[in-house]
Structure formats: C-alpha cells, structure tokens
Design a protein around this motif. Structure first.
Motif, short mmCIF file in Angstrom:
data_model
loop_
_atom_site.label_atom_id
_atom_site.label_comp_id
_atom_site.label_asym_id
_atom_site.label_seq_id
_atom_site.Cartn_x
_atom_site.Cartn_y
_atom_site.Cartn_z
N UNK A 33 33.33 80.89 157.61
CA UNK A 33 34.33 81.19 156.59
C UNK A 33 33.94 82.40 155.77
N UNK A 34 33.85 82.20 154.46
CA UNK A 34 33.47 83.29 153.58
C UNK A 34 32.08 83.82 153.86
N UNK A 35 31.22 82.98 154.47
CA UNK A 35 29.89 83.46 154.86
C UNK A 35 29.98 84.48 155.97
N UNK A 36 30.89 84.27 156.91
CA UNK A 36 31.14 85.27 157.95
C UNK A 36 31.70 86.54 157.33
N UNK A 37 32.60 86.39 156.37
CA UNK A 37 33.18 87.57 155.72
C UNK A 37 32.13 88.34 154.94
N UNK A 38 31.24 87.62 154.27
CA UNK A 38 30.14 88.27 153.56
C UNK A 38 29.25 89.04 154.54
N UNK A 39 28.98 88.43 155.69
CA UNK A 39 28.17 89.07 156.73
C UNK A 39 28.80 90.38 157.17
N UNK A 40 30.11 90.39 157.36
CA UNK A 40 30.78 91.60 157.85
C UNK A 40 30.86 92.71 156.81
N UNK A 41 30.59 92.39 155.55
CA UNK A 41 30.53 93.43 154.52
C UNK A 41 29.18 94.13 154.51
N UNK A 42 28.20 93.58 155.24
CA UNK A 42 26.87 94.18 155.30
C UNK A 42 26.82 95.23 156.41
N UNK A 43 25.81 96.08 156.36
CA UNK A 43 25.69 97.17 157.33
C UNK A 43 25.03 96.72 158.63
#
Length: 261
Positions: A111-121
């Motif tokens: 969920x939001x953890x995946x979205x947070x991951x995709x905001x990283x480089x």
C-alpha cells in the motif's frame, strides 16, 4: 530532535530514518506523516547529511496507511487538515528532496509503503521481503502515486496485475520487474545499504543533485527538449567548485574533496 513514530540515526554523512511503530507494522497515521515531513525538512537543511536511508523497525518496512486514520466519509465538512493533507505535506518534502534517498526494505511493504518506496531513488530489499499494492484488498484507492509511478517503473500490464490482484510478490520478483535494485541477505541489509550510502556520500553533492534533477525533469519530456536542458545544466555545472575539484583530483591522482557548490 526526538519523534514519537520515528527513529533517526546519523551515521557519518548518512541519515537513517526508521518508521518506528512495529506493533502497527509501521502503518502511517496523520501524526506519522507530520513527523516524516518535519524530519525530512531537517535532513534537507542539514549540510552534513548527504544521503538519506528509509527503513522500518520490526518485521515491516511499512504496511501502508493506518486505517484508523483514514478519512471518515460521514464526517461534516471542516477546514481542519486531513489525513490526505498530512500525506501531501510529507510527499512534497520527499518528492522535492535533492539528496539521494535509499529505501532499505527490511520487511512487509505494501500500500502506502510501496508508494513510499517508489518515491525513493534506489531500493535495496532483504531476502524474504513481500511487496504488494494491497489497496484493492480493502476497497481503497492509491493516494500516494501508485497509479502513476508503478506503471512507469514496472510497465502498465504488470502494474495492472499488481494493483488489481492485491497479491504480494517476493523481493526477487520485484527486482525482475525493475522496482528493486538489489536483493541482499536480511542479516546484511543495513551493512550493504550503509556501504552504498557512503559511496554516494563521497560523490559530489552538487553533481548528484543535478543528476537527480535531470532524470526527474526529463522523464516525460521529448528527447530533443530533454537533451537541450541537459546541455544547459552541464554548461552551468562546469563553473562549479565540484567540477573543478573533480578534474584537479583526477590530474593529481588523489581523492576529490567535494563541497557541494
């Protein structure tokens, strides 16, 4: 500064930012995201911090939004900040971060953890980690960018399957899909990520900042437009201290000491 839902550790020029709600699988509440916004702003302003690492305490990286904090559709209209307002404030800080950000996935990521991951480089995952979107499992929609970023990273057909099914995938599968850069043994995760972060921290902060800018800005631009923009940034960069120092260090056969300007 101390936080209720986060733990921050400085390791030289690398700042580790842990989500620290292990009893909630590091689910993000409104309070968590407000703390994340403040912590990221402090790291952005700290000249000694050159690389940021996200990770989690316990057996999860981040299980997504804390469902107890989700908006109440029956609540009367109000001008008070909402869960989505807090999320946007945090995302603005992270999406605008000019320093390299590494996601160190130590456990469940959905969920939001995946979205947070995709905001990283960059994304380094421990073996055994399970990763999924999961919004469809609880009748929710992604509000942190999955519908936008996931198709661009893994391809539209894979993104559809991941999002529609709500299934979880191994770190190795997500590496094959292009989401994860490297999979490492769980016991070696922090050592491997710290080594990578230190390698990046030794590079020119200005150079990495401008590389990140060029990649992000050019992604959706026509090739000719993006190439013109690259030449303009390079022309400016050639007048920087770091560009001069890099050339001088190479000629003198020594390690460069970059300053970030």
């Amino acid at each position: 500064m101390t936080y209720e839902h986060l733990q921050v550790e400085k390791r030289g020029r690398v700042a580790w930012l842990y989500l620290n709600r292990p009893d909630k699988l590091n689910a993000m509440s409104t309070h968590t995201m407000n703390e994340l916004r403040d912590a990221l702003a402090a790291m952005r302003a700290d000249k000694e911090t050159r690389v940021i690492v996200f990770s989690g305490k316990g057996r999860a990286f981040c299980s997504g939004a804390d469902l107890e904090s989700k908006p109440d559709p029956d609540a009367p209209p109000s001008d008070e900040p909402t869960f989505l307002d807090a999320a946007q404030g945090m995302e603005n800080e992270l999406n605008g971060m000019t320093k390299p950000v590494i996601a160190a996935l130590n456990g469940l990521t959905c969920g939001g953890g995946l979205e947070l991951t995709m905001m990283c480089d960059l994304v380094i995952a421990a073996e055994g980690v399970k990763i999924g979107d999961a919004h469809s499992n609880v009748g929710m929609l992604p509000g942190g960018g999955s519908s936008v970023r996931l198709p661009r990273i893994v391809g539209i057909n894979r993104a559809r399957y991941i999002m529609y099914s709500g299934d979880f995938f191994s770190a190795a599968e997500m590496k094959e899909f292009g989401l994860v850069n490297k999979v490492v043994p769980a016991e070696a995760l922090e050592e491997e990520v710290q080594a990578l972060a230190e390698k990046l921290a030794a590079k020119s902060p200005l150079g990495l900042k401008r590389m990140k800018q060029l990649i992000n800005d050019s992604y959706d631009q026509p090739t000719a437009t993006a190439l013109r923009a690259e030449k303009m940034v390079v022309k400016d960069h050639l007048h920087s201290f770091d560009a001069y120092e890099g050339g001088a260090a190479f000629a003198q056969k020594r390690k460069p000491e970059f300053k970030g300007y």
